[in-house]
Design a protein around this motif. Structure first.
Motif, PDB file in Angstrom:
ATOM      1  N   HIS A   1       0.835  -1.204   0.000  1.00 31.86           N
ATOM      2  CA  HIS A   1       0.000   0.000   0.000  1.00 31.86           C
ATOM      3  C   HIS A   1       0.869   1.253   0.000  1.00 31.86           C
ATOM      4  O   HIS A   1       0.584   2.221   0.688  1.00 31.86           O
ATOM      5  N   MET A   2       1.936   1.223  -0.791  1.00 33.30           N
ATOM      6  CA  MET A   2       2.860   2.354  -0.828  1.00 33.30           C
ATOM      7  C   MET A   2       2.792   3.009  -2.196  1.00 33.30           C
ATOM      8  O   MET A   2       3.163   2.412  -3.203  1.00 33.30           O
ATOM      9  N   LYS A   3       2.313   4.232  -2.228  1.00 32.54           N
ATOM     10  CA  LYS A   3       2.181   4.990  -3.469  1.00 32.54           C
ATOM     11  C   LYS A   3       3.053   6.233  -3.353  1.00 32.54           C
ATOM     12  O   LYS A   3       2.872   7.034  -2.449  1.00 32.54           O
ATOM     13  N   ILE A   4       4.009   6.381  -4.269  1.00 34.63           N
ATOM     14  CA  ILE A   4       4.944   7.495  -4.221  1.00 34.63           C
ATOM     15  C   ILE A   4       4.573   8.510  -5.295  1.00 34.63           C
ATOM     16  O   ILE A   4       4.481   8.170  -6.463  1.00 34.63           O
TER      17      ILE A   4
ATOM     18  N   LEU B   1      11.019   7.461  -7.186  1.00 33.01           N
ATOM     19  CA  LEU B   1      11.977   6.562  -6.549  1.00 33.01           C
ATOM     20  C   LEU B   1      12.019   6.794  -5.044  1.00 33.01           C
ATOM     21  O   LEU B   1      11.979   7.930  -4.575  1.00 33.01           O
ATOM     22  N   GLN B   2      12.120   5.700  -4.298  1.00 37.11           N
ATOM     23  CA  GLN B   2      12.258   5.793  -2.844  1.00 37.11           C
ATOM     24  C   GLN B   2      13.749   5.824  -2.527  1.00 37.11           C
ATOM     25  O   GLN B   2      14.359   4.829  -2.193  1.00 37.11           O
ATOM     26  N   THR B   3      14.319   7.026  -2.635  1.00 33.35           N
ATOM     27  CA  THR B   3      15.769   7.161  -2.513  1.00 33.35           C
ATOM     28  C   THR B   3      16.211   7.799  -1.204  1.00 33.35           C
ATOM     29  O   THR B   3      17.398   7.946  -0.972  1.00 33.35           O
ATOM     30  N   GLU B   4      15.288   8.191  -0.344  1.00 28.56           N
ATOM     31  CA  GLU B   4      15.667   8.868   0.896  1.00 28.56           C
ATOM     32  C   GLU B   4      14.524   8.755   1.899  1.00 28.56           C
ATOM     33  O   GLU B   4      13.589   7.975   1.709  1.00 28.56           O
ATOM     34  N   THR B   5      14.599   9.517   2.987  1.00 28.97           N
ATOM     35  CA  THR B   5      13.566   9.495   4.004  1.00 28.97           C
ATOM     36  C   THR B   5      12.242   9.978   3.422  1.00 28.97           C
ATOM     37  O   THR B   5      12.186  10.989   2.728  1.00 28.97           O
ATOM     38  N   MET B   6      11.169   9.232   3.709  1.00 32.55           N
ATOM     39  CA  MET B   6       9.865   9.524   3.137  1.00 32.55           C
ATOM     40  C   MET B   6       8.894   9.946   4.241  1.00 32.55           C
ATOM     41  O   MET B   6       9.101   9.669   5.429  1.00 32.55           O
TER      42      MET B   6
ATOM     43  N   ARG C   1      -7.717   8.199   2.596  1.00 31.39           N
ATOM     44  CA  ARG C   1      -8.037   7.852   1.211  1.00 31.39           C
ATOM     45  C   ARG C   1      -6.852   8.081   0.287  1.00 31.39           C
ATOM     46  O   ARG C   1      -6.910   7.748  -0.887  1.00 31.39           O
ATOM     47  N   CYS C   2      -5.796   8.667   0.803  1.00 28.78           N
ATOM     48  CA  CYS C   2      -4.638   9.017  -0.027  1.00 28.78           C
ATOM     49  C   CYS C   2      -3.414   8.180   0.350  1.00 28.78           C
ATOM     50  O   CYS C   2      -2.985   7.314  -0.408  1.00 28.78           O
ATOM     51  N   HIS C   3      -2.851   8.453   1.536  1.00 25.10           N
ATOM     52  CA  HIS C   3      -1.668   7.744   2.037  1.00 25.10           C
ATOM     53  C   HIS C   3      -0.517   7.746   1.035  1.00 25.10           C
ATOM     54  O   HIS C   3       0.204   6.766   0.884  1.00 25.10           O
ATOM     55  N   THR C   4      -0.368   8.860   0.320  1.00 24.21           N
ATOM     56  CA  THR C   4       0.737   9.013  -0.621  1.00 24.21           C
ATOM     57  C   THR C   4       2.039   9.265   0.131  1.00 24.21           C
ATOM     58  O   THR C   4       2.056   9.964   1.138  1.00 24.21           O
ATOM     59  N   TRP C   5       3.121   8.700  -0.388  1.00 26.89           N
ATOM     60  CA  TRP C   5       4.446   8.926   0.186  1.00 26.89           C
ATOM     61  C   TRP C   5       5.192   9.965  -0.637  1.00 26.89           C
ATOM     62  O   TRP C   5       5.095   9.984  -1.862  1.00 26.89           O
ATOM     63  N   GLN C   6       5.960  10.833   0.054  1.00 30.80           N
ATOM     64  CA  GLN C   6       6.743  11.855  -0.609  1.00 30.80           C
ATOM     65  C   GLN C   6       8.110  11.966   0.052  1.00 30.80           C
ATOM     66  O   GLN C   6       8.300  11.562   1.207  1.00 30.80           O
ATOM     67  N   HIS C   7       9.075  12.508  -0.686  1.00 32.40           N
ATOM     68  CA  HIS C   7      10.409  12.724  -0.118  1.00 32.40           C
ATOM     69  C   HIS C   7      10.326  13.870   0.884  1.00 32.40           C
ATOM     70  O   HIS C   7       9.876  14.967   0.549  1.00 32.40           O
ATOM     71  N   ILE C   8      10.762  13.615   2.094  1.00 30.82           N
ATOM     72  CA  ILE C   8      10.581  14.596   3.162  1.00 30.82           C
ATOM     73  C   ILE C   8      11.346  15.892   2.871  1.00 30.82           C
ATOM     74  O   ILE C   8      10.882  16.984   3.214  1.00 30.82           O
ATOM     75  N   ARG C   9      12.486  15.799   2.184  1.00 32.70           N
ATOM     76  CA  ARG C   9      13.247  17.019   1.868  1.00 32.70           C
ATOM     77  C   ARG C   9      12.541  17.875   0.824  1.00 32.70           C
ATOM     78  O   ARG C   9      12.782  19.075   0.734  1.00 32.70           O
ATOM     79  N   CYS C  10      11.671  17.260   0.034  1.00 37.69           N
ATOM     80  CA  CYS C  10      10.983  18.007  -1.022  1.00 37.69           C
ATOM     81  C   CYS C  10       9.781  18.771  -0.496  1.00 37.69           C
ATOM     82  O   CYS C  10       9.444  19.833  -1.030  1.00 37.69           O
ATOM     83  N   VAL C  11       9.110  18.239   0.537  1.00 39.60           N
ATOM     84  CA  VAL C  11       7.825  18.809   0.937  1.00 39.60           C
ATOM     85  C   VAL C  11       7.813  19.412   2.339  1.00 39.60           C
ATOM     86  O   VAL C  11       6.919  20.181   2.674  1.00 39.60           O
ATOM     87  N   VAL C  12       8.779  19.065   3.165  1.00 39.59           N
ATOM     88  CA  VAL C  12       8.866  19.663   4.503  1.00 39.59           C
ATOM     89  C   VAL C  12       9.945  20.740   4.450  1.00 39.59           C
ATOM     90  O   VAL C  12      11.141  20.452   4.501  1.00 39.59           O
TER      91      VAL C  12
ATOM     92  N   THR D   1       3.708  17.222  12.999  1.00 38.69           N
ATOM     93  CA  THR D   1       2.857  16.276  13.719  1.00 38.69           C
ATOM     94  C   THR D   1       1.838  15.639  12.791  1.00 38.69           C
ATOM     95  O   THR D   1       1.604  14.429  12.829  1.00 38.69           O
ATOM     96  N   THR D   2       1.196  16.450  11.965  1.00 41.52           N
ATOM     97  CA  THR D   2       0.271  15.944  10.950  1.00 41.52           C
ATOM     98  C   THR D   2       0.709  16.486   9.596  1.00 41.52           C
ATOM     99  O   THR D   2       1.119  17.639   9.497  1.00 41.52           O
ATOM    100  N   PHE D   3       0.597  15.656   8.570  1.00 41.07           N
ATOM    101  CA  PHE D   3       1.061  16.059   7.250  1.00 41.07           C
ATOM    102  C   PHE D   3       0.038  15.658   6.194  1.00 41.07           C
ATOM    103  O   PHE D   3      -0.423  14.515   6.156  1.00 41.07           O
ATOM    104  N   TYR D   4      -0.327  16.622   5.365  1.00 41.99           N
ATOM    105  CA  TYR D   4      -1.199  16.360   4.223  1.00 41.99           C
ATOM    106  C   TYR D   4      -0.443  16.725   2.950  1.00 41.99           C
ATOM    107  O   TYR D   4       0.237  17.752   2.896  1.00 41.99           O
ATOM    108  N   CYS D   5      -0.573  15.893   1.924  1.00 37.50           N
ATOM    109  CA  CYS D   5       0.047  16.207   0.646  1.00 37.50           C
ATOM    110  C   CYS D   5      -0.678  17.375  -0.010  1.00 37.50           C
ATOM    111  O   CYS D   5      -1.766  17.773   0.429  1.00 37.50           O
TER     112      CYS D   5
END
Length: 447
Positions: free
Chosen positions: A141-144, A152-157, A164-175, A191-195
């Motif tokens: 259930h991993m959607k990047i 690509l899962q190349t770093e911390t996500m 309904r989403c549970h999308t994974w993103q690169h933490i350096r790109c979005v935080v 604490t909480t994160f939404y794409c």
């Protein structure tokens, strides 16, 4: 020469997808046959790289290219190993793809560890037409989907909170830390994160997202003025309008909307455009394409905490097939741009989304709130105080007129976090926000 030979051996086992990932991160063309893609990557490692292959602002060293190839090679090797392992554990549940192939590793330089692991793996079966990537996603259930456009899962996500989403993103790109020195490495997750897509859904209740011709992509800095002013950011993307999309757009309630969002916006659920935003859609095909006005505020003015930008409608500027959108701005903050297919909601449809009295505040909570507002109550922390001073409010007047319309309230409403006794007319509030496009919250509780 050893560097070229090492990369050449690894690239021999890449699929077109991995080759395009490398070219995408190098900023090079992804067109052509497989051998063309391999030759294009190898050319970056030759001594003739300075002949104009890269733009000056995208200059990449040989070691960087080799490291990128090695990282993707290692990730791909582990991917096949994981698939073989899952096949052994779940033979009845995992049906491997016809596109999966045996990855034979023959001692490439600098990848000894990966070679040893790969040599122990088994041959991947070619017995199904189900995509291997989809199998891995379904199993875990991993959607990047990240604003950097890399899958690509190349770093911390980090994962979106929406169930309904549970999308994974690169933490350096979005935080993005407000101050670079406060971020840490990797940045400290909230604490909480939404794409961005889930934030957009909550930004305006009068639009329903029906599709994403262009998923959010991050703007890139193109030039930094020497006088210390804000850098110039820009992005140029293409998106496709299918025949099915065009059939929907022929209906009055459907439109195409360009939207932009500040990634580290303190007000999460709103659109925001960069300063001096210049949005253009298909401008090379005049007179069909025209510049689009993105904001109604002065370009130099920052958006306040209570302000909101809207997403302009670009339906008249688009055509069937491939379209191009370009955004330029002068801003030091990090933004992303997207295009979505939307359906317009009516006032009544928005009103139907608001919780009813039975789903709202409990009577006990409402009574406690009124007591706090009055300043008394049956019990307080200072009930045993010997103070000679005591203030008791006999009554507090409550205005029954809506503060927005001045008319008598028919259905009194307020927002869930509010602790005061003031209300507004619910119908008036929703109608005014429909006209102003500045809805700040569409879940006021009814009194």
């Amino acid at each position: 020469m050893d560097l070229v030979a090492s990369c050449k051996d690894k690239l021999a086992y890449f699929r077109i997808k991995e080759l395009k990932d490398v070219l995408n991160q190098l900023g090079l063309s992804k067109q052509g046959k497989k051998q063309d893609l391999v030759d294009r990557i190898l050319a970056t490692l030759s001594d003739e790289r300075a002949s104009g292959l890269f733009p000056k602002r995208n200059s990449v060293g040989k070691e960087d290219v080799a490291k990128l190839v090695d990282d993707i090679y290692s990730a791909t090797t582990l991917w096949y190993l994981l698939t073989s392992y899952l096949k052994q554990l779940l033979p009845m549940h995992i049906d491997l793809s016809t596109s999966a192939r045996k990855m034979q590793v023959s001692g490439a330089t600098g990848a000894t560890g990966a070679t040893d692991l790969a040599s122990k793996s088994q041959v991947v079966s070619d017995t199904s037409n189900v995509k291997l990537k989809e199998e891995i996603e379904d199993t875990y259930h991993m959607k990047i989907r990240c604003v950097c456009t890399s899958s690509l899962q190349t770093e911390t996500m980090i994962q979106c909170e929406d169930r309904r989403c549970h999308t994974w993103q690169h933490i350096r790109c979005v935080v993005i830390p407000e101050k670079p020195m406060e971020g840490g490495d990797p940045p400290i997750p909230p604490t909480t994160f939404y794409c961005e897509v889930c934030r957009l859904v909550r930004a305006d209740p009068f639009w329903v997202t029906m599709g994403h011709p262009l998923y959010p992509a991050k703007l890139a800095i193109t030039s930094v003025p020497a006088d210390g002013t804000n850098p110039v950011q820009s992005i140029e993307k293409t998106f496709q309008i299918t025949r099915a999309d065009r059939d929907l757009l022929a209906k009055q309630e459907y439109d195409l909307q360009a939207w932009c969002m500040l990634l580290n916006d303190k007000v999460q659920f709103r659109m925001q455009w960069p300063q001096y935003a210049d949005l253009q859609v298909n401008v090379e095909s005049q007179p069909t394409g025209v510049p689009v006005r993105a904001i109604n505020r002065p370009g130099s003015q920052l958006l306040g905490a209570n302000g909101r930008d809207d997403g302009p409608i670009i339906t008249p500027c688009t055509r069937d097939g491939i379209n191009k959108v370009t955004l330029t701005g002068c801003d030091a903050r990090v933004f992303c741009l997207g295009v979505r297919l939307v359906k317009r909601r009516t006032v009544q449809q928005v009103l139907s989304m608001i919780p009813k009295v039975s789903d709202g505040e409990k009577f006990e909570d409402a009574l406690a709130r009124v007591r706090r507002c009055v300043g008394g109550g049956t019990a307080t922390e200072n009930a045993d105080s010997d103070s000679d001073l005591e203030v008791v409010a006999d009554c507090i007047p409550v205005n029954l007129r809506c503060p927005m319309s001045g008319s008598r309230m028919k259905i009194a409403g307020r927002f869930k976090p509010c602790i005061h006794m003031g209300c507004f007319d619910l119908d008036v509030f929703v109608e005014m926000n429909q006209r102003s496009r500045k809805a700040s919250n569409y879940n006021p509780y009814l009194n």
